[in-house]
Enzyme design. Structure first.
Site, PDB file in Angstrom:
ATOM      1  N   LYS A   1      -6.923 -23.899 -16.624  1.00 43.29           N
ATOM      2  CA  LYS A   1      -7.333 -25.227 -16.167  1.00 43.29           C
ATOM      3  C   LYS A   1      -6.342 -26.262 -16.651  1.00 43.29           C
ATOM      4  O   LYS A   1      -6.029 -26.243 -17.839  1.00 43.29           O
ATOM      5  CB  LYS A   1      -8.722 -25.504 -16.739  1.00 43.29           C
TER       6      LYS A   1
ATOM      7  N   LYS B   1      -6.972 -24.056 -21.561  1.00 43.38           N
ATOM      8  CA  LYS B   1      -7.311 -25.392 -21.080  1.00 43.38           C
ATOM      9  C   LYS B   1      -6.292 -26.362 -21.664  1.00 43.38           C
ATOM     10  O   LYS B   1      -6.186 -26.518 -22.879  1.00 43.38           O
ATOM     11  CB  LYS B   1      -8.721 -25.760 -21.526  1.00 43.38           C
TER      12      LYS B   1
HETATM   13  C1  PBG Z   1     -15.221 -31.064 -21.025  1.00 44.88           C
HETATM   14  C2  PBG Z   1     -14.574 -30.863 -19.714  1.00 44.88           C
HETATM   15  C3  PBG Z   1     -13.557 -31.627 -19.089  1.00 44.88           C
HETATM   16  C4  PBG Z   1     -13.404 -31.108 -17.807  1.00 44.88           C
HETATM   17  C5  PBG Z   1     -14.286 -30.038 -17.699  1.00 44.88           C
HETATM   18  N1  PBG Z   1     -14.968 -29.894 -18.898  1.00 44.88           N
HETATM   19  C6  PBG Z   1     -12.846 -32.832 -19.500  1.00 44.88           C
HETATM   20  C7  PBG Z   1     -12.030 -32.882 -20.709  1.00 44.88           C
HETATM   21  O1  PBG Z   1     -11.677 -31.885 -21.336  1.00 44.88           O
HETATM   22  O2  PBG Z   1     -11.747 -34.014 -21.058  1.00 44.88           O
HETATM   23  C8  PBG Z   1     -12.472 -31.635 -16.755  1.00 44.88           C
HETATM   24  C9  PBG Z   1     -12.834 -31.262 -15.365  1.00 44.88           C
HETATM   25  C10 PBG Z   1     -12.141 -32.047 -14.313  1.00 44.88           C
HETATM   26  O3  PBG Z   1     -11.238 -32.872 -14.563  1.00 44.88           O
HETATM   27  O4  PBG Z   1     -12.512 -31.850 -13.150  1.00 44.88           O
HETATM   28  N2  PBG Z   1     -14.646 -30.525 -22.127  1.00 44.88           N
END
Ligand code: PBG
Length: 327
Positions: A249, A196
């Site tokens: 992601k 991520k």
């Molecule tokens: C939470 C999380 C996030 C997303 C999914 N889970 C945001 C972040 O890490 O700030 C982003 C999903 C999206 O942008 O569609 N940790």
């Protein structure tokens, strides 16, 4: 004129021929629809940067989930917007929390639909970070693990089909696996948000989930967008700790990472087509610059072609509808 021309166009001359040799197929069965669950009753709140996506109270979430299931979408992912937030993020492991209650309600209404609550603290903490914040402003990795494991068991008790940690703390998959096993949930799979990235493409999501960090940013725990070798290390560690599916992601800016993860692991790979990717397509389509249907189907097919088995996308319902029409 004996010059030999290799005629690749022979297989492109009709829709039937193109279909016969198509390498990658996109199916509603590969898609996961993310939903935002808010507290209270009978409210639907639009999200400005994500046209078509709303924050929904439980009864509306259940209706939306049922619509997704009817379109052939096998799973929904749930993000919670609690009434109250605190320093620790205690709403995350509340058995009566928004996501837990929504999970129960969806499983009751649509037992076949897979429910995947997102496991993170940032939607529940007053400071908006994904873990416990120390006095020096840094996130305390090890102190966060116990809270995540506790949240995982709460999701399991609510009836979650997959446990999906998105926090990026080191060691969390192992900690969660051990706690689930101890609590009698040894058969529940873990979908780890393994690679991520600290991405600006999460912008609209943070507005939707009200989870923008009050100070600092997430670069201390999420990955540097420049690093692909490190993404593989993240993924391999998660697999070693017990992840059953791994995620990359965002999706479109990281197709190379998706391909490398697939080749290196042969694990089920999930890609998250995030809020900013969705917002770009919606804005350009609304302005008449792009044809939404064609662009969405091309983008989702490309994510599959890169090596993703499953795509989490806010376009899931539209895509499933288009895929069921013949063209
Ligand atoms: C939470 C999380 C996030 C997303 C999914 N889970 C945001 C972040 O890490 O700030 C982003 C999903 C999206 O942008 O569609 N940790």
């Amino acid at each position: 004129m004996a010059f030999p021309v290799t005629r690749l166009q022979r297989l492109r001359r009709s829709g039937a021929l193109r279909g016969l040799v198509r390498e990658t197929r996109l199916d509603a069965g590969d898609l996961v629809l993310p939903l935002f669950v808010t507290h209270g009753r009978d409210r639907r709140e639009p999200i400005a940067a994500m046209p078509g996506v709303e924050r929904l109270t439980i009864e509306h979430v259940v209706a939306e989930a049922a619509e997704a299931a009817a379109l052939g979408i096998p799973a929904v992912m749930l993000f919670g917007i609690p009434a109250d937030k605190d320093e620790e993020g205690s709403g995350a492991w509340d058995d009566e929390g928004v996501v837990q209650l929504a999970t129960q309600a969806i499983k009751e209404a649509c037992p076949e639909l897979l429910v995947i609550p997102d496991l993170c603290l940032c939607e529940y903490t007053s400071h908006g970070h994904c873990g416990v914040v120390r006095s020096d402003g840094q996130v305390d990795n090890d102190a966060t693990l116990a809270l995540l494991a506790r949240t995982a068991v709460s999701h399991a008790r609510a009836g979650a089909d997959l446990i999906a940690p998105s926090d990026m703390m080191d060691g969390r998959v192992g900690a969660i696996r051990a706690e689930l096993d101890d609590a009698g949930f040894g058969e529940l799979p873990i979908l780890a948000y393994s690679a991520k990235f600290a991405s600006a493409f999460y912008g609209p999501f943070r507005e939707a989930a009200d989870s923008t960090p009050a100070s600092g940013d997430r670069r201390g725990y999420q990955m540097d967008p420049a690093n692909a070798d490190e993404a593989l290390r993240e993924v391999l560690l998660d697999v070693e700790e017990g992840a059953d599916l791994v995620m990359v992601k965002p999706a479109l800016p990281y197709l190379d990472v998706i391909r490398r993860v697939k080749d290196a692991t042969r694990m089920p790979v999930v890609a998250y087509n995030v809020s900013g990717e969705y917002a770009m397509v919606k804005a350009a389509s609304a302005a008449g610059y792009l044809d939404e249907r064609s662009v969405v189907l091309e983008a989702l097919t490309s994510i599959r072609r890169a090596g993703a088995d499953v795509v989490i996308t806010y376009h899931a319902k539209d895509a499933a509808g288009w895929l069921s029409e013949t063209d």
